[in-house]
Scaffold this active site. Structure first.
Site, mmCIF file in Angstrom:
data_model
loop_
_atom_site.group_PDB
_atom_site.id
_atom_site.type_symbol
_atom_site.label_atom_id
_atom_site.label_comp_id
_atom_site.label_asym_id
_atom_site.label_seq_id
_atom_site.Cartn_x
_atom_site.Cartn_y
_atom_site.Cartn_z
ATOM 1 N N SER A 8 5.163 -1.515 42.913
ATOM 2 C CA SER A 8 5.941 -1.489 44.157
ATOM 3 C C SER A 8 7.132 -2.442 44.076
ATOM 4 O O SER A 8 8.103 -2.289 44.806
ATOM 5 C CB SER A 8 5.046 -1.846 45.336
ATOM 6 O OG SER A 8 4.425 -3.089 45.120
ATOM 7 N N CYS A 70 0.329 -1.594 40.235
ATOM 8 C CA CYS A 70 0.073 -1.969 41.630
ATOM 9 C C CYS A 70 -1.349 -1.571 42.033
ATOM 10 O O CYS A 70 -1.729 -0.407 41.935
ATOM 11 C CB CYS A 70 1.088 -1.249 42.517
ATOM 12 S SG CYS A 70 0.862 -1.508 44.270
ATOM 13 N N GLU A 150 6.222 -14.963 46.315
ATOM 14 C CA GLU A 150 7.626 -14.534 46.163
ATOM 15 C C GLU A 150 8.594 -15.647 46.540
ATOM 16 O O GLU A 150 9.729 -15.676 46.076
ATOM 17 C CB GLU A 150 7.890 -13.271 46.978
ATOM 18 C CG GLU A 150 7.046 -12.116 46.438
ATOM 19 C CD GLU A 150 7.658 -10.748 46.585
ATOM 20 O OE1 GLU A 150 8.406 -10.538 47.551
ATOM 21 O OE2 GLU A 150 7.381 -9.879 45.741
ATOM 22 N N CYS A 180 -4.302 -7.940 42.994
ATOM 23 C CA CYS A 180 -2.891 -7.748 43.330
ATOM 24 C C CYS A 180 -2.097 -8.360 42.191
ATOM 25 O O CYS A 180 -2.420 -9.456 41.725
ATOM 26 C CB CYS A 180 -2.561 -8.440 44.656
ATOM 27 S SG CYS A 180 -0.793 -8.474 45.037
ATOM 28 N N HIS A 182 0.534 -9.885 41.994
ATOM 29 C CA HIS A 182 1.146 -11.197 42.215
ATOM 30 C C HIS A 182 0.183 -12.352 41.932
ATOM 31 O O HIS A 182 0.607 -13.456 41.583
ATOM 32 C CB HIS A 182 1.583 -11.347 43.674
ATOM 33 C CG HIS A 182 2.841 -10.621 44.018
ATOM 34 N ND1 HIS A 182 2.911 -9.266 44.113
ATOM 35 C CD2 HIS A 182 4.092 -11.083 44.289
ATOM 36 C CE1 HIS A 182 4.149 -8.919 44.444
ATOM 37 N NE2 HIS A 182 4.876 -9.997 44.546
#
Lengths: 251, 251
Positions: A8, A70, A150, A180, A182
């Protein structure tokens, strides 16, 4: 072999990092849907629609295999993508489950699954863990980690208070699935929170383990071709990728 | 008069709340682009493209006026929308500046502008504040407030440590422009952080002030018609709206 990696946004670069470390592919095509990121707060119809649009993009390249880095896409759209893809499509959920099974041999182990709101709502991990005999699973939506990561806050008060918010009422887990892309960026902080006494399952490593079991890789590729695409601001994504993956100029 | 309200998601409901309190309109059409929210981390081209698509949606209704509740849209896409709209299009930036001028009569006042990454990068508020003679302005991207608010954390450790992160090095402001529709929900916490000694400028109130100056409202509308649309999961948006705005069933 030529592989596509779909995410994503930029998070899927954690998976690319693992692919590069293991030198599996001759060519990597990355696409991040940065114009519509994040997927993890959206609903199934939207996630499936966006994923099928990404699939169309990858049809422009002669890839052998598509990895959906993702977790949210892997949890919701894999079946629909597979039905329309002329190549194999691999998500991160099933490899994550296999890696968990390998890491935690005792099925009484206390497994904690972390993910976005959508990934956790799908119950994709819980269902497959139960099928593998794990009967002591907790799934927790920890979506706030995404914008914190982020913002580049991999340590410090905000991350600490957010971990406390999410984790304070949980039993100490034996293993944590970082559900995830991240989350590997705050792996150190999470391990530290749980007193350096927990096993983390990382999608990138899990995918490599899965690929090496299911495909035949005849040679290592030390200098793969790698191309980055994004639905907005591809330059920004390329810049992050080049810095972060320590790549030479794009070829 | 019939008004459209456009926002990237549910945040614009803070503006609708002000419109309802002042009973200005006979009919309100709300559209939230929930399938592509948030806009505040995206770039200008994407924001303009999405905003023009929303404009097309509003052309299906005979509205007299469109309010772009989203500060990011107001900062980037207003000119493009006005060029293609058969009705007036009003953003929240200019009304916010006028409200600031009215609230802080001294142009030496220390003004703090809070907004998403994109809104702050646009310098829209700073430029207009400077044109009004304000020469002591600080603009701060505080995007992390958005997911924290969406998680419902209007008080507590995470919000406190995030405020500390963003505000600790700033001079005490005389006024703060809440340059994102979400931020009124943490207005109390912000005022408290600054020792109850700061004036807040709220887009919803600023818009009402602006409308009452620029348009003629001949009567109050106690029971306006109001319709909610969203690009994904409109039921979820309607539910939040009905609870939050204390509305009767949709008419």
């Amino acid at each position: 072999m030529k592989v596509g990696v779909f995410d994503s946004g930029i998070g899927g670069l954690t998976v690319v990092k693992s692919l590069l470390e293991h030198q599996l592919f001759e060519e990597i095509i990355y696409f991040g849907d940065t114009a519509r990121v994040p997927y993890g707060v959206k609903d199934k119809n939207t996630i499936v629609r966006y994923s099928l649009e990404a699939l169309e993009f990858f049809k422009n390249f002669e890839i052998d295999l598509l990895i959906t880095a993702c977790n949210t896409v892997s949890a919701y759209a894999l079946e629909e993508m597979r039905a329309q893809a002329p190549f194999d499509v691999i998500g991160v959920v099933e490899p994550g489950i296999i890696a968990t099974k390998n890491a935690l041999t005792n099925s009484d182990a206390n497994v904690l699954v972390l993910g976005t709101q959508a990934t956790i709502a799908s119950k994709a991990y819980e269902t497959l863990l139960a099928a593998k005999g794990f009967n002591n699973t907790t799934a927790k939506a920890t979506g706030l980690f995404v914008p914190i990561i982020e913002e580049g806050l991999f340590t410090g008060e905000i991350l600490e208070s957010t971990m406390e918010h999410y984790f304070k009422d949980l039993d100490h887990p034996d293993g944590i699935i970082l559900g995830c892309t991240h989350f590997p960026l705050i792996a150190d902080a999470i391990v530290d929170y749980f007193n350096n006494n927990v096993i983390l399952i990382h999608s990138g490593e899990a995918i490599v383990e899965y690929l090496e079991t299911h495909y035949e890789f005849t040679q290592k590729h030390h200098e793969p071709k790698i191309k980055f695409f994004a639905s907005e601001n591809p330059e920004a994504l390329r810049k992050v990728a080049h810095n972060w993956l320590d790549l030479p100029d794009e070829k």
